[in-house]
Design an enzyme around this catalytic site. Structure first.
Site, mmCIF file in Angstrom:
data_model
loop_
_atom_site.group_PDB
_atom_site.id
_atom_site.type_symbol
_atom_site.label_atom_id
_atom_site.label_comp_id
_atom_site.label_asym_id
_atom_site.label_seq_id
_atom_site.Cartn_x
_atom_site.Cartn_y
_atom_site.Cartn_z
ATOM 1 N N ASP A 192 12.518 5.121 5.232
ATOM 2 C CA ASP A 192 11.655 6.102 5.885
ATOM 3 C C ASP A 192 10.224 5.839 5.446
ATOM 4 O OD1 ASP A 192 11.649 8.911 7.376
ATOM 5 O OD2 ASP A 192 10.235 9.019 5.711
ATOM 6 N N LEU A 193 9.341 5.612 6.412
ATOM 7 C CA LEU A 193 7.941 5.327 6.078
ATOM 8 C C LEU A 193 7.257 6.580 5.566
ATOM 9 C CD1 LEU A 193 6.921 3.050 9.093
ATOM 10 C CD2 LEU A 193 7.809 2.377 6.857
ATOM 11 N N ASP B 277 10.116 6.886 12.566
ATOM 12 C CA ASP B 277 9.589 5.996 11.533
ATOM 13 C C ASP B 277 10.676 5.599 10.542
ATOM 14 O OD1 ASP B 277 9.896 8.495 10.474
ATOM 15 O OD2 ASP B 277 8.115 8.415 9.215
#
Length: 540
Positions: A149-150, A192
Site C-alpha cells: 500500500d503506497l 494504490d
C-alpha cells in the site's frame, strides 16, 4: 520457344516425314511393284486411296497441334493469372487474420491487465494465485504473498492532481516490474495497492524481497510536475502453507499484516504473526460477513437517491440509487465500510440483486413522473450467470419503460470482464435498459469505448474535482466530451461539490452534473420531486 511455336514446328516436321513414311509403308506392304523407279513409285503410290487418307493425317495433326499449342498458352496464362489472384487473396486473408489475432490478443490483454499500469489485474492475479497454491500443495512447496500500500498517495493526488497521481502509480509499477524476478507475479490490486506472488519462496526469501523493495522505494525519485517525490510503502506478507492453505484467508492475512505495517509508522514491512491487532482485523472481516448476511435476511439495506441535473435545461430527469445499510441501532452505514468484505465473502451478487429489485419497484411507484434511476453493479456481479435474468425479471414485473432503468458498470470492471460486459450490454439494450460506463477517464478507456455501445459515461470524481485547479483536467474532459459526441453518448460529471463548476461543465459540453452541489442523496425521492415541481411552477 513458346508452347505455340513448339507445337507448330513439330507439326510441320511431322507433316514432311509422314508422307515419306507412308510411301515406304505402301512399298513394303506390296502395294507398289519392286521394279519401278522412285518417281514411278510416288506416282503409282498416289493411285492408292489409302495414301490420301494417310497423307492428310499430318494436316489434321498439325492443325490439332496448333490448336493445342494455343490452348496450352491460354491455359498457362489463365493458370498464372489464377495463381496471382490466389496469392493476392491469400496475402489479404493472412493480413486480416493477423489483424484479427492482434485485436483478439489486445482484448485478452486488456481483460487481464490493469488499464493504467499494464500489470495484471486482480482477477488474473487471483487465478494465478489459485494455480500456484495448487502446485505448492501437490509438490509440498511454499510461496509468499505480499500486499503493498503506497503511503500518502492521497496527498500526492491532492497536491499534484489526478493525472500526476496516475503517473506516480505507473512509475511505481515500473519499479516493481524491473525489480522482481521473471517468475514472480506482480499485479495492481486496486487503487494504490499492489500485490506480489513469490512462488517457491520461504519465509527468509520473502523477508529478503521485502527489504529489497523498501530499499528500492527509499532510493528512487519520481518526477511530478518538475517536483521530485520519493515513494514510500507499507508491506504485509503471508506464507503458504505456513499460515494457511485457504486462498481467501491467505489474502486476508497479507492484508492484515499490511495494515499492521501502516499502524507501525509506515515505510516498513510486517509478516503475519497472528498478533492481537492482526487477529482483530481478520475478526472484523468475519464479523462483517455475519452483519451483511443478517442485513440481507432482515431487509436492512436502504436505497438513497441522488439527482442528476441536466445542464441544458436545468431539469432533473434521473437519479442514482446509492446503497446504505441500517444497523440494528438505526445507524446508517456507508458502503465504503462493507463492500470490500461483501466482495470477499461472495455477498456482492445477492446485494446487487436486492438493489435491482428495490430500484425497479421505486421506478414503478413513480411511473407518473417518467424518471429514470441508475444503479451501480459490483465488479463480481458481472461474472454472475443469473445477472441478466434478474434484471429482465425486475423490468417485466414492474412494467418499466425504455430507458427508465440505467445500469452502471465501472470502467475497471468493464475492462476486467470485457467480453461478458459487451454481451451483457447487448442483452440489456434489448429489454430497454440504458447502460452507463462509470468512473471513466483512464487512457485505455478511449480505446475500448469503441467496443462498448453504452448510452452514457460518467467522468470519475478525481478528474472532476481537479477541473478548477488543473488545466490538464479540463483538456482531458474536452477530449472525453468530443469522443462521446462522436459516438452519440451522453456525458455526466459526478462529485460536483462547488456550484461554480456547473458553468464550467456547460462550457466543456458536459450533459449532466451530479454531486452535493446539485443535491444530497435522499430516501424520500417523492418529496424532492414534489419540491422540484413546485419550484418550476413558481418560476413560470
Amino acid at each position: 520457344m513458346s508452347e505455340t511455336t513448339k507445337y507448330t514446328v513439330f507439326g510441320v516436321l511431322f507433316g514432311f516425314c509422314f508422307p515419306i513414311g507412308a510411301i515406304l509403308f505402301l512399298y513394303l506392304a506390296g502395294y507398289v511393284p519392286d521394279n519401278q523407279g522412285l518417281v514411278a513409285v510416288v506416282v503409282s503410290a498416289h493411285d492408292n486411296a489409302l495414301l490420301y487418307v494417310i497423307d492428310s493425317a499430318p494436316l489434321f495433326l498439325g492443325l490439332f497441334a496448333r490448336i493445342a499449342g494455343i490452348r496450352q498458352d491460354r491455359l498457362l496464362e489463365f493458370s498464372a493469372s489464377l495463381e496471382h489472384k490466389v496469392a493476392i487473396k491469400t496475402e489479404s486473408l493472412r493480413r486480416a487474420l493477423d489483424e484479427a489475432q492482434k485485436a483478439n490478443d489486445q482484448i485478452v490483454h486488456m481483460a487481464e491487465h490493469d488499464a493504467l499500469t499494464g500489470l495484471l489485474n486482480r482477477r488474473r492475479f487471483h487465478n494465478e494465485l489459485e494455480r500456484w497454491t495448487l502446485f505448492a500443495l501437490r509438490y509440498q512447496r511454499s510461496l509468499a504473498l505480499i500486499f503493498i500500500d503506497l503511503d500518502n498517495f492521497k496527498l500526492v493526488n491532492d497536491t499534484y492532481g489526478h493525472l500526476a497521481g496516475d503517473r506516480y502509480l505507473v512509475e511505481v509499477s515500473n519499479l516493481l516490474s524491473r525489480t522482481m524476478r521473471t517468475t514472480d507475479i506482480v499485479a495492481r490490486w486496486g487503487g494504490d495497492e499492489f500485490a506480489i506472488l513469490l512462488p517457491e519462496t520461504s519465509r527468509e526469501g520473502a523477508i529478503r524481497v521485502a527489504n529489497k523493495l523498501l530499499h528500492l522505494f527509499n532510493a528512487s525519485d519520481i518526477e511530478l510536475d518538475e517536483q521530485t517525490v520519493r515513494p514510500s510503502a507499507s508491506l504485509g506478507m503471508a506464507l503458504y502453507p505456513e499460515h494457511t492453505t485457504d486462498i481467501d484467508t491467505l489474502i486476508m492475512y497479507a492484508d492484515a499484516a499490511m495494515y499492521e505495517a501502516k499502524d507501525a509508522g509506515r515505510n516498513c514491512w510486517r509478516l503475519y504473526s497472528a498478533s492481537q491487532h492482526e487477529m482483530e482485523r481478520v475478526q472484523e472481516h468475519i464479523q462483517w460477513e455475519a452483519r451483511l448476511r443478517r442485513a440481507l435476511e432482515n431487509d436492512q439495506f436502504i436505497l438513497f437517491y441522488q439527482p442528476l441535473l441536466r445542464l441544458s435545461d436545468n431539469t432533473t430527469p434521473g437519479y442514482e440509487a446509492l446503497l446504505r445499510m441500517e444497523d440494528r441501532n438505526g445507524e446508517l452505514i456507508s458502503p465504503g465500510l462493507f463492500l470490500e468484505s461483501a466482495e470477499h465473502f461472495g455477498l456482492s451478487v445477492p446485494i446487487d440483486q436486492m438493489v435491482i429489485r428495490k430500484a425497479a419497484r421505486k421506478i414503478a411507484a413513480l411511473s407518473d413522473h417518467r424518471l429514470w434511476i441508475s444503479l451501480n453493479l459490483a465488479r463480481t456481479s458481472l461474472d454472475d450467470p443469473e445477472l441478466f435474468e434478474q434484471i429482465e425479471k425486475a423490468v417485466n414485473e414492474n412494467a418499466l419503460g425504455s430507458g427508465q432503468l440505467h445500469i452502471e458498470i465501472t470502467e475497471m470492471a468493464a475492462l476486467e470482464y470485457l467480453d461478458k460486459t459487451r454481451t451483457l450490454i447487448t442483452k440489456l439494450k434489448s429489454i430497454g435498459c440504458s447502460v452507463v460506463l462509470d468512473d471513466f477517464g483512464h487512457g485505455p478507456a478511449f480505446h475500448f469505448l469503441q467496443q462498448l455501445p453504452v448510452d452514457m459515461i460518467k467522468i470519475n470524481g478525481d478528474l472532476t474535482r481537479s477541473l478548477a485547479t488543473q488545466p490538464g483536467s479540463q483538456a482531458l474532459v474536452k477530449d472525453i466530451v468530443s469522443l462521446a459526441q462522436e459516438k452519440g453518448v451522453q456525458v455526466a460529471a459526478k462529485c460536483i461539490e462547488d456550484e461554480n463548476h456547473i458553468d464550467l461543465l456547460r462550457e466543456l459540453g458536459v450533459d449532466y452534473a451530479q454531486g452535493f452541489a446539485i443535491g444530497v442523496p435522499v430516501e424520500a425521492i417523492e418529496q424532492r420531486i414534489f419540491l422540484s415541481h413546485n419550484v418550476t411552477q413558481n418560476e413560470e
